[in-house]
Scaffold this motif. Structure first.
Motif, mmCIF file in Angstrom:
data_model
loop_
_atom_site.group_PDB
_atom_site.id
_atom_site.type_symbol
_atom_site.label_atom_id
_atom_site.label_comp_id
_atom_site.label_asym_id
_atom_site.label_seq_id
_atom_site.Cartn_x
_atom_site.Cartn_y
_atom_site.Cartn_z
ATOM 1 N N GLN A 6 7.930 30.001 14.243
ATOM 2 C CA GLN A 6 6.549 30.344 14.605
ATOM 3 C C GLN A 6 6.207 31.751 14.145
ATOM 4 O O GLN A 6 5.104 32.008 13.621
ATOM 5 C CB GLN A 6 6.394 30.243 16.120
ATOM 6 C CG GLN A 6 5.025 30.623 16.669
ATOM 7 C CD GLN A 6 4.998 30.592 18.187
ATOM 8 O OE1 GLN A 6 6.027 30.375 18.844
ATOM 9 N NE2 GLN A 6 3.835 30.822 18.763
ATOM 10 N N LEU A 7 7.144 32.684 14.316
ATOM 11 C CA LEU A 7 6.929 34.066 13.905
ATOM 12 C C LEU A 7 6.694 34.156 12.394
ATOM 13 O O LEU A 7 5.780 34.837 11.930
ATOM 14 C CB LEU A 7 8.122 34.918 14.315
ATOM 15 C CG LEU A 7 8.076 36.405 13.971
ATOM 16 C CD1 LEU A 7 6.863 37.082 14.582
ATOM 17 C CD2 LEU A 7 9.370 37.088 14.436
ATOM 18 N N VAL A 8 7.503 33.433 11.625
ATOM 19 C CA VAL A 8 7.333 33.420 10.166
ATOM 20 C C VAL A 8 5.982 32.820 9.786
ATOM 21 O O VAL A 8 5.252 33.364 8.950
ATOM 22 C CB VAL A 8 8.473 32.635 9.488
ATOM 23 C CG1 VAL A 8 8.238 32.528 7.982
ATOM 24 C CG2 VAL A 8 9.817 33.297 9.762
ATOM 25 N N ALA A 9 5.646 31.692 10.399
ATOM 26 C CA ALA A 9 4.384 31.019 10.089
ATOM 27 C C ALA A 9 3.178 31.869 10.452
ATOM 28 O O ALA A 9 2.128 31.778 9.814
ATOM 29 C CB ALA A 9 4.312 29.677 10.819
ATOM 30 N N THR A 10 3.325 32.714 11.465
ATOM 31 C CA THR A 10 2.222 33.553 11.915
ATOM 32 C C THR A 10 2.000 34.749 11.001
ATOM 33 O O THR A 10 0.857 35.193 10.830
ATOM 34 C CB THR A 10 2.493 34.043 13.351
ATOM 35 O OG1 THR A 10 2.623 32.906 14.212
ATOM 36 C CG2 THR A 10 1.380 34.932 13.864
ATOM 37 N N CYS A 11 3.067 35.291 10.426
ATOM 38 C CA CYS A 11 2.931 36.456 9.554
ATOM 39 C C CYS A 11 2.006 36.127 8.384
ATOM 40 O O CYS A 11 1.911 34.982 7.940
ATOM 41 C CB CYS A 11 4.297 36.903 9.044
ATOM 42 S SG CYS A 11 5.302 37.736 10.297
ATOM 43 N N ASP A 12 1.355 37.151 7.868
ATOM 44 C CA ASP A 12 0.396 36.948 6.784
ATOM 45 C C ASP A 12 1.083 36.489 5.497
ATOM 46 O O ASP A 12 0.533 35.674 4.754
ATOM 47 C CB ASP A 12 -0.367 38.247 6.526
ATOM 48 C CG ASP A 12 -1.046 38.761 7.780
ATOM 49 O OD1 ASP A 12 -1.849 38.013 8.359
ATOM 50 O OD2 ASP A 12 -0.755 39.895 8.194
#
Length: 261
Positions: free
Chosen positions: A116-122
């Protein structure tokens, strides 16, 4: 290079690029409440700094992040559980609310809330050894909050494949699906992420803020509404000092001098 904060998230700033490092490799860098709060605090502080043009989130050890700290989810009240996911949501929203682009540098496994953190990053750079997954279904805890970011990054069918099977995908597949931007050799992942951050940080900070905020505002709008909103954004952007300076510098074949306004 100036150290701004310490464990559980180490923060360094060098040449307009801030690096946030998850530093609990022995436990695969879990996103505990303490870690998520530290990340949110650091991001907000950096977000308000005119000295930072881009931010990299990386991790020590073989895993980027295995997701939530499961020990925090056992034998808790409903209010305790709600608090954990509220803290997580606050972190993810902060990443997309601050003006600077945030780049994930993924050297290893990014699972559940780590995915989720990776997917959220720009933006995201992945090592050839990185894997991505939402394996909550295997332990009876469906990855419902990771689903929000992952489904928006890669679409319904691919997201549901990850969510329903709990199987991981490799870095090349993640790039093909749009979860990450590039895949590089393991020794190059941090180098490439910082290089990309440095390229981004060359732009006017005002322009980056306008562009990033505009992107997230328009992305889920109907096309007609998106054009209406972004036409107004672009018209007002064109009136800004940095836009006038940038266009003049281009015409005059010189390097622009950004004022941040």
């Amino acid at each position: 290079m100036a150290e701004v904060s310490a464990s559980p998230v180490a923060v360094e700033v060098h040449e307009r690029v801030a690096t946030l490092t998850l530093d609990n490799p022995a436990r695969r860098n879990p996103l505990s409440v303490t870690t998520m709060t530290a990340l949110t605090t650091a991001l907000r502080e950096l977000g308000g700094s005119g000295e930072v043009g881009a931010i990299v989130i990386r991790a020590e050890g073989p895993a980027f992040s295995a997701g939530h700290d499961l020990t925090e989810l056992l034998d808790r009240t409903l209010e305790d559980e709600r608090h954990i996911f509220a803290v997580c949501t606050e972190l993810m929203e902060t990443i997309q609310e601050i003006p600077q682009p945030v780049i994930a540098s993924v050297q290893g496994a990014a699972l559940a809330a780590g995915c989720q953190l990776v997917a959220t990053c720009d933006l995201a750079i992945a090592s050839e050894k990185a894997v991505f997954g939402t394996p909550g279904v295997k332990i009876g805890l469906f990855c419902s909050t990771p689903m929000v970011a992952v489904s928006r990054a890669i679409g319904r069918k691919r997201a549901l494949q990850m969510l329903l099977t709990g199987q991981t995908v490799d870095a090349v597949t993640a790039a093909d699906w749009g979860l990450v931007n590039e895949v590089v050799p393991p020794e190059q992942v941090d180098v490439r992420a910082r290089e990309l951050a440095g390229q981004v940080a060359l732009a006017s900070p005002l322009t980056l803020k306008i562009g990033k905020q505009g992107f997230y505002r328009q992305i889920d709008l109907p096309q007609r509404d998106a054009y209406a909103e972004m036409s107004e954004v672009m018209a007002t952007n064109a009136m800004a000092c940095d836009a006038q300076e940038g266009m003049s510098a281009f015409v005059e074949k010189r390097t622009p001098m950004w004022l941040g306004r």
